[in-house]
Scaffold this active site. Structure first.
Site, short mmCIF file in Angstrom:
data_model
loop_
_atom_site.label_atom_id
_atom_site.label_comp_id
_atom_site.label_asym_id
_atom_site.label_seq_id
_atom_site.Cartn_x
_atom_site.Cartn_y
_atom_site.Cartn_z
N GLY A 12 0.78 -1.24 0.00
CA GLY A 12 0.00 0.00 0.00
C GLY A 12 0.80 1.28 0.00
N ASN A 102 -5.28 3.47 -13.47
CA ASN A 102 -4.25 2.56 -13.01
C ASN A 102 -2.94 3.31 -12.90
OD1 ASN A 102 -3.04 0.04 -12.29
ND2 ASN A 102 -2.24 -0.14 -14.37
N HIS A 104 0.78 2.42 -13.27
CA HIS A 104 1.64 1.35 -13.77
C HIS A 104 3.10 1.74 -13.58
CE1 HIS A 104 2.74 -2.19 -16.07
NE2 HIS A 104 3.63 -1.43 -16.68
#
Length: 160
Positions: A12, A102, A104
């Site tokens: 996280g 997202n 990435h």
């Protein structure tokens, strides 16, 4: 106020950066209200708890249906994949078109697509010998790492 869910799989660190940014006022029109993990041992769940954010774990069985139901039941309007190591299925993508982001860990189109996730991306970049790598924020669509690129940040790869 836009309700945001963050999907996570591991430690996280990206989630923590988002929580810190939210606390600093970086999201004046949005709020992280849910953290969803694909792994019940993800430390990201502890980060959510410490920040007072609701968290849930969704098992891989009936995954896409449960993800959509969970997001919709909480009125989620934007989904952020932050260190999320699973590919979302068509039901989720169809339920949130243009509303799934997202993060990435490479400069797309390098080191992306099926099989490139987590540390595999960094290992591939190092093995190839690149001098510059980075991160990309993009919309999620049916093609892994194939959605529209919104932002990229390059960083140098240092010796050693």
């Amino acid at each position: 106020m836009i309700k945001i869910a963050v999907l996570v799989s591991g430690g996280g660190t990206n989630l923590q950066a988002l929580i810190d940014a939210q606390k600093a006022g970086a999201f004046p029109n949005g709020e992280i209200v849910l953290v969803m993990a694909s792994n019940q041992k993800a430390y990201a769940l502890e980060r959510a708890k410490n920040a007072g954010i609701e968290s849930v774990v969704v098992s891989r069985k009936s995954y896409d249906r449960v993800v959509v139901e969970t997001l919709q039941s909480r009125g989620i309007e934007l989904v952020v994949l932050a260190g999320f190591l699973s590919i979302l299925g068509k039901p989720v993508i169809d339920a949130y078109p243009g509303r799934i982001l997202n993060i990435h860990p490479s400069l797309i189109p390098s080191f992306c697509g099926a099989g490139f996730y987590g540390l595999r991306v960094h290992q591939a970049a190092l093995e190839y010998g690149v001098k510059v790598t980075g991160a990309t924020v993009h919309f999620v669509n049916a093609i892994p790492d194939g959605g529209e690129i919104l932002l990229q940040k390059a960083v140098a790869v240092c010796p050693g």
